[in-house]
Design a protein around this motif. Structure first.
Motif, PDB file in Angstrom:
ATOM      1  N   PHE A   1      18.080   5.823  11.275  1.00  0.00           N
ATOM      2  CA  PHE A   1      17.759   5.391   9.925  1.00  0.00           C
ATOM      3  C   PHE A   1      18.993   4.813   9.222  1.00  0.00           C
ATOM      4  O   PHE A   1      18.914   3.825   8.508  1.00  0.00           O
ATOM      5  CB  PHE A   1      17.206   6.568   9.114  1.00  0.00           C
ATOM      6  CG  PHE A   1      15.760   6.867   9.421  1.00  0.00           C
ATOM      7  CD1 PHE A   1      15.047   6.088  10.328  1.00  0.00           C
ATOM      8  CD2 PHE A   1      15.114   7.944   8.819  1.00  0.00           C
ATOM      9  CE1 PHE A   1      13.722   6.359  10.610  1.00  0.00           C
ATOM     10  CE2 PHE A   1      13.791   8.225   9.097  1.00  0.00           C
ATOM     11  CZ  PHE A   1      13.092   7.428  10.006  1.00  0.00           C
TER      12      PHE A   1
ATOM     13  N   CYS B   1      19.843   1.216  10.006  1.00  0.00           N
ATOM     14  CA  CYS B   1      18.948   0.164   9.528  1.00  0.00           C
ATOM     15  C   CYS B   1      19.544  -0.490   8.289  1.00  0.00           C
ATOM     16  O   CYS B   1      20.046   0.184   7.392  1.00  0.00           O
ATOM     17  CB  CYS B   1      17.568   0.742   9.204  1.00  0.00           C
ATOM     18  SG  CYS B   1      16.705   1.415  10.629  1.00  0.00           S
ATOM     19  N   ASN B   2      19.453  -1.808   8.226  1.00  0.00           N
ATOM     20  CA  ASN B   2      19.968  -2.560   7.093  1.00  0.00           C
ATOM     21  C   ASN B   2      18.801  -3.172   6.356  1.00  0.00           C
ATOM     22  O   ASN B   2      18.163  -4.111   6.848  1.00  0.00           O
ATOM     23  CB  ASN B   2      20.944  -3.635   7.574  1.00  0.00           C
ATOM     24  CG  ASN B   2      21.634  -4.343   6.421  1.00  0.00           C
ATOM     25  OD1 ASN B   2      21.326  -4.089   5.259  1.00  0.00           O
ATOM     26  ND2 ASN B   2      22.553  -5.232   6.742  1.00  0.00           N
ATOM     27  N   ALA B   3      18.509  -2.649   5.181  1.00  0.00           N
ATOM     28  CA  ALA B   3      17.327  -3.093   4.438  1.00  0.00           C
ATOM     29  C   ALA B   3      17.455  -4.520   3.936  1.00  0.00           C
ATOM     30  O   ALA B   3      16.456  -5.175   3.652  1.00  0.00           O
ATOM     31  CB  ALA B   3      17.071  -2.144   3.268  1.00  0.00           C
TER      32      ALA B   3
ATOM     33  N   LYS C   1      19.117  -7.133   5.477  1.00  0.00           N
ATOM     34  CA  LYS C   1      19.643  -8.051   6.485  1.00  0.00           C
ATOM     35  C   LYS C   1      18.902  -9.385   6.510  1.00  0.00           C
ATOM     36  O   LYS C   1      19.429 -10.364   7.043  1.00  0.00           O
ATOM     37  CB  LYS C   1      19.599  -7.409   7.864  1.00  0.00           C
ATOM     38  CG  LYS C   1      18.205  -7.165   8.424  1.00  0.00           C
ATOM     39  CD  LYS C   1      18.298  -6.533   9.807  1.00  0.00           C
ATOM     40  CE  LYS C   1      16.931  -6.330  10.436  1.00  0.00           C
ATOM     41  NZ  LYS C   1      17.052  -5.749  11.799  1.00  0.00           N
TER      42      LYS C   1
ATOM     43  N   LYS D   1       8.372   3.711  -0.544  1.00  0.00           N
ATOM     44  CA  LYS D   1       9.236   4.570   0.247  1.00  0.00           C
ATOM     45  C   LYS D   1       8.480   5.808   0.708  1.00  0.00           C
ATOM     46  O   LYS D   1       7.587   6.292   0.020  1.00  0.00           O
ATOM     47  CB  LYS D   1      10.471   4.996  -0.567  1.00  0.00           C
ATOM     48  CG  LYS D   1      11.394   3.844  -0.926  1.00  0.00           C
ATOM     49  CD  LYS D   1      12.612   4.328  -1.701  1.00  0.00           C
ATOM     50  CE  LYS D   1      13.535   3.157  -2.050  1.00  0.00           C
ATOM     51  NZ  LYS D   1      14.739   3.619  -2.801  1.00  0.00           N
TER      52      LYS D   1
ATOM     53  N   LEU E   1      10.194   2.692   4.789  1.00  0.00           N
ATOM     54  CA  LEU E   1       9.743   2.520   6.166  1.00  0.00           C
ATOM     55  C   LEU E   1       9.093   1.160   6.386  1.00  0.00           C
ATOM     56  O   LEU E   1       9.388   0.472   7.366  1.00  0.00           O
ATOM     57  CB  LEU E   1       8.774   3.646   6.522  1.00  0.00           C
ATOM     58  CG  LEU E   1       8.139   3.578   7.922  1.00  0.00           C
ATOM     59  CD1 LEU E   1       9.214   3.717   8.985  1.00  0.00           C
ATOM     60  CD2 LEU E   1       7.080   4.654   8.084  1.00  0.00           C
TER      61      LEU E   1
ATOM     62  N   HIS F   1      11.638  -1.715   6.532  1.00  0.00           N
ATOM     63  CA  HIS F   1      12.376  -1.779   7.793  1.00  0.00           C
ATOM     64  C   HIS F   1      11.486  -2.262   8.928  1.00  0.00           C
ATOM     65  O   HIS F   1      11.956  -2.952   9.840  1.00  0.00           O
ATOM     66  CB  HIS F   1      12.970  -0.409   8.124  1.00  0.00           C
ATOM     67  CG  HIS F   1      14.162  -0.068   7.292  1.00  0.00           C
ATOM     68  ND1 HIS F   1      15.375  -0.705   7.449  1.00  0.00           N
ATOM     69  CD2 HIS F   1      14.342   0.825   6.282  1.00  0.00           C
ATOM     70  CE1 HIS F   1      16.252  -0.209   6.575  1.00  0.00           C
ATOM     71  NE2 HIS F   1      15.649   0.719   5.857  1.00  0.00           N
TER      72      HIS F   1
ATOM     73  N   ASN G   1      11.405  -5.911   8.689  1.00  0.00           N
ATOM     74  CA  ASN G   1      12.658  -6.517   9.131  1.00  0.00           C
ATOM     75  C   ASN G   1      12.781  -6.589  10.648  1.00  0.00           C
ATOM     76  O   ASN G   1      13.662  -7.282  11.174  1.00  0.00           O
ATOM     77  CB  ASN G   1      13.850  -5.745   8.557  1.00  0.00           C
ATOM     78  CG  ASN G   1      14.059  -6.032   7.081  1.00  0.00           C
ATOM     79  OD1 ASN G   1      13.590  -7.055   6.564  1.00  0.00           O
ATOM     80  ND2 ASN G   1      14.748  -5.139   6.383  1.00  0.00           N
ATOM     81  N   LEU G   2      11.901  -5.869  11.370  1.00  0.00           N
ATOM     82  CA  LEU G   2      11.903  -5.986  12.827  1.00  0.00           C
ATOM     83  C   LEU G   2      11.430  -7.361  13.286  1.00  0.00           C
ATOM     84  O   LEU G   2      11.741  -7.786  14.402  1.00  0.00           O
ATOM     85  CB  LEU G   2      11.002  -4.911  13.445  1.00  0.00           C
ATOM     86  CG  LEU G   2      11.467  -3.449  13.295  1.00  0.00           C
ATOM     87  CD1 LEU G   2      10.410  -2.518  13.860  1.00  0.00           C
ATOM     88  CD2 LEU G   2      12.802  -3.227  13.988  1.00  0.00           C
TER      89      LEU G   2
END
Length: 856
Positions: free
Chosen positions: A18, A21-23, A25, A62, A68, A71, A74-75
């Motif tokens: 966690f 992870c860069n929220a 990016k 959140k 979650l 992120h 962001n994948l």
């Protein structure tokens, strides 16, 4: 020790994942992620959700403080098309090599699947909420509008975007609201051109929703507009529409007062000419024409059958299949009465509830014979449903009775069976399965060794069928129905094997959309146990407890009761041993008082579960439900039910002199009838917290008190605890009674309390989750059970209330929800003192529940 180290390692790995992870990016250098909104009202920060809901931008959702869905979003790879093109298509050597392994069509399909999967990640996740000045200014305007619409006409609002000092590309927004003095309603005047409307308004002006002395609210004015529109249209003003109503609010030099004028001009004249207006009139229904078999295909055909009843004209294009009286009973639009929207709505509702017609259509036209242009003709077009409807169902199941089971059924619905919109439903059901225990006692090698078959017959009448008139207290607009049902079923190799016969005479009516009343005037059930000798094969725990007593060092009993292994013979040995202890003869000796009481308890339970049951009951159910549709997330549901059984048979037995059995209970045809009173209360409340977050609560309380001819409650009317829709930390029937520890296969009692709390939230897409806490238990009270651990004798027994908690996943398929819950025993009242909390709070002792739809 190894397990503890593995858990610590997993926890550290999860935290590291966690943290990595860069929220932000995916954000550009000049963009900022919205982390927080703050609203300051007259200098003080507020937390009212209704105010924050006015903002156009809110931070990403959140889960336990972790974004979650952001992120997950962001994948997804940005510009995935060009990335895949560069990787597979632009490089000629690589493309040729891949096309040598795959065809060009397969390569294109692979690339498309990568693109589609990338798009699915984006759709399922949540895009970063980027601080946008334009949206922030729109939020300011929304805030000003909200406060203005609630009486603060001099409101002033500003905002400030504050970049984060600790983390880059992040910012919060602060809104500053200054309200000044609110305005209140003062005088209310009217400017109504039509005398008809003015007269109606004056009669009902005390019901106005604009009340002098209260703070101004635009919603009150909107509600008053709706009230007046309904008022006029339900008092005969057919041409009226809410667009005719305007309000003039004078606030100039009024010292924060609002002087209101309600303005209603005359209606537009012919051709909607705004230069020519005519006064509104009260319209009356002169004729009602009903077409019972209308179809679009026969719209130009001539009717061949008709009937005139009570100033109604009933038409049919073919031979009329409905009794005219049955159609008229469902229609609330009456000749000679004034036009009313309520009458039309009630007619729609009643016709739909009959399940005989589809798409009821009601049209009004001017009566050409009326020179005053006030009479209306109501034409009602009904399209019949098919006379016969077939339905089939099939399911596969598993339970604590069967390892594998197949169920099947079918139903036939016959509409309008007697010509009065009555419906007859005939259904049959059956199942076959492979048993877990019952068939083990039989010399049978078949895989499908248990079965159940049943049939039901239900006849429904669209009225309350009683020998006296019920229209005064259950009027027709409440959609009254009478149902008479008969059911029969039989089981083979399932537990004790049962035959069940039931009959119900039921009345139901709905005074409003939220309220439903139901009365079972007669609820008759006869249960016959066919294989009572199989009791100790089914209830193995009771059998094992008896054997433990027999094999105690000090206990001596007859060797005739035992097999070669020193265990009680089923059923003769076990039953003989129980009777010898109960009769206190010389056959058995050496039992401690505790052991003797255990045997007596087992005897009482066996007698109760193996006796045949005759239940003649009446009950009433009050149901209040504000849920309007399947997707309504905030609602209240309250159900109260009270059932009384055996009183009529008790009165008859006094006159007829029924025989008594050895326990002193009156019998009918060799069966002691049940007598009890059983009230239940069930309350459900859902709160919509926004952003797909729901808090749900359910509270249940019920007690069944035997009296008169009974000292216990039949198994079919008792309560149980545990299972996917109750306390999910225990299997169904495994919890209770009290602190007894669920030592029987099917634990039941005659009192139950339960409280369920659940917080539901969205993970991403159609996948949801929930945290839950389940509290409750069952107890025996005021019945034959004497076991101290199972009975409720005082408020101190509330300490034996079990607590379960857990987490669940739910996937929403729109038409149903597939649910998976994991429950952990948080407080187990059966454990010793000091070991009740969190003793089995791990996945090894967790209970896994699979269900369809939400538990409540």
């Amino acid at each position: 020790m190894k397990r503890i180290l593995a858990k610590i390692s997993l926890f550290i790995l999860t935290i590291a994942l966690f943290a990595s992870c860069n929220a932000v990016k995916r954000l550009e250098s000049e963009e900022s992620l919205l982390t927080k909104n703050d609203i300051f009202l007259n200098g003080e920060r507020i937390n009212e959700s209704r105010i924050y809901n006015q903002l156009y931008q809110t931070p990403n959702s959140k889960l336990l403080g972790f974004p979650l869905q952001l992120h997950f979003y962001n994948l997804a790879r940005p510009n995935i098309d060009s990335i895949l093109s560069d990787k597979f298509l632009q490089n000629d050597q690589r493309r040729e090599r891949l096309e040598g392994l795959l065809s060009r069509k397969q390569l294109d399909s692979y690339i498309k699947s990568r693109i589609d999967f990338n798009q699915w990640i984006k759709r399922t996740g949540e895009a970063p909420v980027i601080v946008n000045q334009e949206d922030t200014e729109r939020s300011v305007n929304r805030l000003e509008s909200w406060y203005w619409n609630n009486g603060w006409f001099n409101v002033e609002t500003e905002y400030e975007i504050i970049p984060s000092e600790k983390k880059e590309k992040r910012a919060k927004v602060e809104y500053y609201v200054e309200t000044s003095t609110p305005y209140t309603i003062d005088s209310i005047k009217t400017d109504i051109d039509s005398e008809v409307l003015d007269s109606i308004y004056e009669r009902y002006k005390d019901e106005s929703l604009i009340i002098p002395g209260t703070q101004y609210r635009t919603l009150d004015f909107n509600a008053e507009r709706d009230r007046l529109t309904n008022l006029f249209r339900n008092n005969g003003v057919y041409n009226f529409d809410q667009e005719y109503i305007t309000f003039d609010a004078d606030t100039i030099n009024t010292d924060y007062k609002v002087n209101t004028t309600i303005i209603i001009p005359n209606r537009l004249g012919p051709n909607e000419d705004s230069t020519y207006r005519v006064p509104f009139k009260v319209h009356e229904i002169s004729k009602v024409n009903v077409f019972t078999d209308y179809k679009y295909a026969n719209r130009n055909e001539s009717v061949t059958d008709s009937a005139q009843v009570e100033n109604f004209t009933i038409y049919s294009f073919d031979e009329m299949e409905y009794k005219p009286e049955a159609i008229i009973d469902a229609i609330f639009i009456r000749p000679g009465r004034t036009f009313s929207d309520i009458a039309r709505t009630r007619t729609y509702n009643r016709l739909n509830s009959l399940r005989n017609f589809k798409y009821p259509n009601i049209q009004y036209t001017q009566d050409p014979e009326d020179t005053t242009n006030t009479d209306l003709i109501a034409n009602i077009f009904l399209t019949p449903q098919p006379k016969y409807s077939l339905g089939f169902d099939f399911d596969v199941s598993q339970s604590n009775i069967q390892k594998f089971g197949i169920g099947f059924g079918g139903s036939l619905l016959i509409r309008n069976i007697f010509g009065g919109a009555e419906n007859l439903e005939i259904s049959g059901r059956g199942s076959v399965g492979s048993s877990t225990d019952a068939a083990a006692s039989k010399d049978d090698d078949r895989f499908f060794d248990i079965s159940e078959i049943g049939a039901d017959l239900k006849l429904t009448f669209p009225r309350i069928s009683l020998p006296f008139e019920t229209e005064r207290f259950i009027p027709r607009y409440m959609s009254p129905f009478t149902s008479l049902s008969l059911g029969v079923s039989t089981q083979n190799n399932i537990g004790l094997d049962k035959q069940n016969l039931s009959s119900i005479l039921n009345y139901r009516w709905t005074p409003s959309r939220q309220l439903t009343n139901r009365v079972d005037l007669v609820n008759l059930q006869y249960v016959r146990n066919l294989n009572t000798d199989n009791y100790f094969n089914v209830y193995q725990n009771s059998y094992s407890e008896l054997n433990n007593i027999v094999q105690s060092a000090n206990v001596v009993t007859s060797p005739d009761y035992l097999n070669n292994n020193g265990r009680l013979i089923i059923p003769q040995g076990a039953e003989s041993f129980i009777e010898s202890v109960n009769d206190d003869d010389n056959t058995t000796s050496g039992l401690t008082p505790g052991q003797r009481q255990n045997v007596i308890n087992i005897r009482e339970r066996k007698n109760r579960l193996t006796e045949n049951n005759l239940i003649l009951a009446s009950n009433y159910t009050y149901l209040w439900n504000t849920k309007e549709n399947l997707y309504d997330e905030e609602f209240t549901r309250f159900r109260f039910k009270i059932e009384v059984a055996g009183n009529l048979l008790s009165a008859v037995s006094e006159v007829a002199g029924f025989e008594e059995n050895q326990n002193g209970n009156k019998e009918i045809l060799g069966v002691a009838f049940s007598q009890y009173v059983k009230p239940e209360i069930d309350f459900i409340k859902h709160w919509d917290l926004g952003s797909k977050n729901i808090f749900a609560l359910r509270a249940f309380g019920g007690i069944a008190i035997p009296y008169g001819n009974a000292n216990s409650i039949p198994f079919t009317r008792s309560f149980f605890a545990g299972g996917p829709n109750d306390n999910r930390a225990w299997q169904a029937y495994d919890l209770g009674p009290g602190s007894s520890g669920g030592r029987n296969e099917f634990n039941e009692a005659n009192m139950k309390l339960a409280l369920n709390l659940e917080y539901r939230y969205n993970l991403f897409g159609a996948l949801n989750s929930a945290f839950f806490i389940d509290i409750g238990n069952i107890w025996n009270v005021l019945d034959i059970v004497e076991d101290e651990a199972s009975t409720f004798t005082s408020f101190s027994d509330f300490k034996n209330t079990a607590v379960g908690s857990g987490i669940g996943l739910r996937y929403d398929f729109n038409f149903f929800v597939l649910r998976f819950d994991v429950g952990f025993k948080t407080y187990d009242p059966a454990k010793p003192i000091g070991h009740k909390w969190f003793q089995e709070y791990n996945f090894n002792h967790a209970v896994y529940n699979v269900g369809i739809n939400y538990p409540f």
